[in-house]
Enzyme design. Sequence first.
Site, PDB file in Angstrom:
ATOM      1  N   GLU A  98     -27.248  -8.055  11.326  1.00 58.44           N
ATOM      2  CA  GLU A  98     -26.092  -8.086  10.426  1.00 58.44           C
ATOM      3  C   GLU A  98     -26.251  -7.036   9.343  1.00 58.44           C
ATOM      4  O   GLU A  98     -27.372  -6.725   8.932  1.00 58.44           O
ATOM      5  CB  GLU A  98     -26.001  -9.501   9.825  1.00 58.44           C
ATOM      6  N   ASP A  99     -25.135  -6.485   8.879  1.00 61.60           N
ATOM      7  CA  ASP A  99     -25.216  -5.493   7.806  1.00 61.60           C
ATOM      8  C   ASP A  99     -25.554  -6.127   6.466  1.00 61.60           C
ATOM      9  O   ASP A  99     -26.410  -5.644   5.739  1.00 61.60           O
ATOM     10  CB  ASP A  99     -23.926  -4.651   7.708  1.00 61.60           C
ATOM     11  N   ASP A 102     -24.179 -12.402   2.286  1.00 63.82           N
ATOM     12  CA  ASP A 102     -23.588 -12.586   0.957  1.00 63.82           C
ATOM     13  C   ASP A 102     -23.663 -14.085   0.633  1.00 63.82           C
ATOM     14  O   ASP A 102     -24.723 -14.587   0.258  1.00 63.82           O
ATOM     15  CB  ASP A 102     -22.150 -12.048   1.048  1.00 63.82           C
ATOM     16  N   PHE A 151     -19.499  -4.413  -5.052  1.00 63.04           N
ATOM     17  CA  PHE A 151     -18.759  -4.187  -3.799  1.00 63.04           C
ATOM     18  C   PHE A 151     -19.330  -2.936  -3.135  1.00 63.04           C
ATOM     19  O   PHE A 151     -19.159  -1.820  -3.615  1.00 63.04           O
ATOM     20  CB  PHE A 151     -17.263  -4.026  -4.070  1.00 63.04           C
ATOM     21  N   ARG A 164     -16.549   3.086   6.386  1.00 59.27           N
ATOM     22  CA  ARG A 164     -17.607   2.633   7.301  1.00 59.27           C
ATOM     23  C   ARG A 164     -18.493   3.787   7.761  1.00 59.27           C
ATOM     24  O   ARG A 164     -19.648   3.598   8.100  1.00 59.27           O
ATOM     25  CB  ARG A 164     -17.000   1.946   8.537  1.00 59.27           C
TER      26      ARG A 164
HETATM   27  C1  PRP Z   1     -19.013  -9.121   6.040  1.00 61.87           C
HETATM   28  C2  PRP Z   1     -20.406  -8.919   6.609  1.00 61.87           C
HETATM   29  C3  PRP Z   1     -20.805 -10.300   7.043  1.00 61.87           C
HETATM   30  C4  PRP Z   1     -20.105 -11.186   6.041  1.00 61.87           C
HETATM   31  C5  PRP Z   1     -21.113 -11.627   5.024  1.00 61.87           C
HETATM   32  O1  PRP Z   1     -18.131  -9.087   7.080  1.00 61.87           O
HETATM   33  O2  PRP Z   1     -20.403  -8.011   7.679  1.00 61.87           O
HETATM   34  O3  PRP Z   1     -20.376 -10.591   8.355  1.00 61.87           O
HETATM   35  O4  PRP Z   1     -19.072 -10.413   5.431  1.00 61.87           O
HETATM   36  O5  PRP Z   1     -20.543 -12.520   4.111  1.00 61.87           O
HETATM   37  P1  PRP Z   1     -21.022 -14.007   3.948  1.00 61.87           P
HETATM   38  O6  PRP Z   1     -22.507 -14.035   3.880  1.00 61.87           O
HETATM   39  O7  PRP Z   1     -20.382 -14.391   2.619  1.00 61.87           O
HETATM   40  O8  PRP Z   1     -20.455 -14.834   5.061  1.00 61.87           O
HETATM   41  P2  PRP Z   1     -16.552  -8.860   6.888  1.00 61.87           P
HETATM   42  O9  PRP Z   1     -15.862 -10.184   6.833  1.00 61.87           O
HETATM   43  O10 PRP Z   1     -16.319  -7.951   5.722  1.00 61.87           O
HETATM   44  O11 PRP Z   1     -16.110  -8.197   8.246  1.00 61.87           O
HETATM   45  P3  PRP Z   1     -16.571  -6.819   8.930  1.00 61.87           P
HETATM   46  O12 PRP Z   1     -18.034  -6.985   9.295  1.00 61.87           O
HETATM   47  O13 PRP Z   1     -15.702  -6.728  10.120  1.00 61.87           O
HETATM   48  O14 PRP Z   1     -16.363  -5.703   7.939  1.00 61.87           O
END
Ligand code: PRP
Length: 180
Positions: A98-99, A102, A151, A164
């Site tokens: 995962e990137d 949060d 952010f 991205r």
């Molecule tokens: C982001 C990120 C994680 C998630 C983390 O995805 O890639 O999947 O939010 O947040 P959390 O720990 O509060 O659940 P995003 O919804 O922005 O979608 P994307 O990866 O398609 O950009």
Amino acid sequence: MTPVPSGFMISEEEIRAKVRELAARINADYKGRSPLLVGILKGAFVFLADLIREMDLPVEVDFIATSSYGHSTESTGIVKIIKDLNQNITDRDVLLVEDIVDTGLTLRYLYNLLLSRNPRSLEICVLLDKKERRKVEVPVKYVGFEVPDLFLVGYGLDYAEKFRGLKYIRALSPEEVKGG
Ligand code: PRP
């Protein structure tokens, strides 16, 4: 050198060194095995692509996609699966990639979901950890950087689907967030 704006950032060089370091740990931990790396779309695709090229194991790759992060996710903790895995993970060594983590809600949900499919092992690797935002505990084994509650965009992370493709990670200024 790519010109970069001021403010919080993680440079291309820092990211490269960290990805190498994580890959070395994973290589050692999974020696003699063939893990399945599961990227969580969309944000993880850049990190996953770099990570596997630093690895010297016979890895396989799959992807899972969740609905975009939003307030409904925050209140319920239920994540909608838009695209499930293509393969059975029973008895596989699965590494979720995962990137950013949060609140932890996305990873917590996916971790439980994949665990219910009886993998041989299940671990989590994240590039960025926004620790102070955590709402639910997530057993993250490999962490790249702990980051402040800003952010962040770049290296797979977006703001309204933009940024991205940046080779580095940086914080958006309040003006940029307001201006869209
Ligand atoms: C982001 C990120 C994680 C998630 C983390 O995805 O890639 O999947 O939010 O947040 P959390 O720990 O509060 O659940 P995003 O919804 O922005 O979608 P994307 O990866 O398609 O950009």
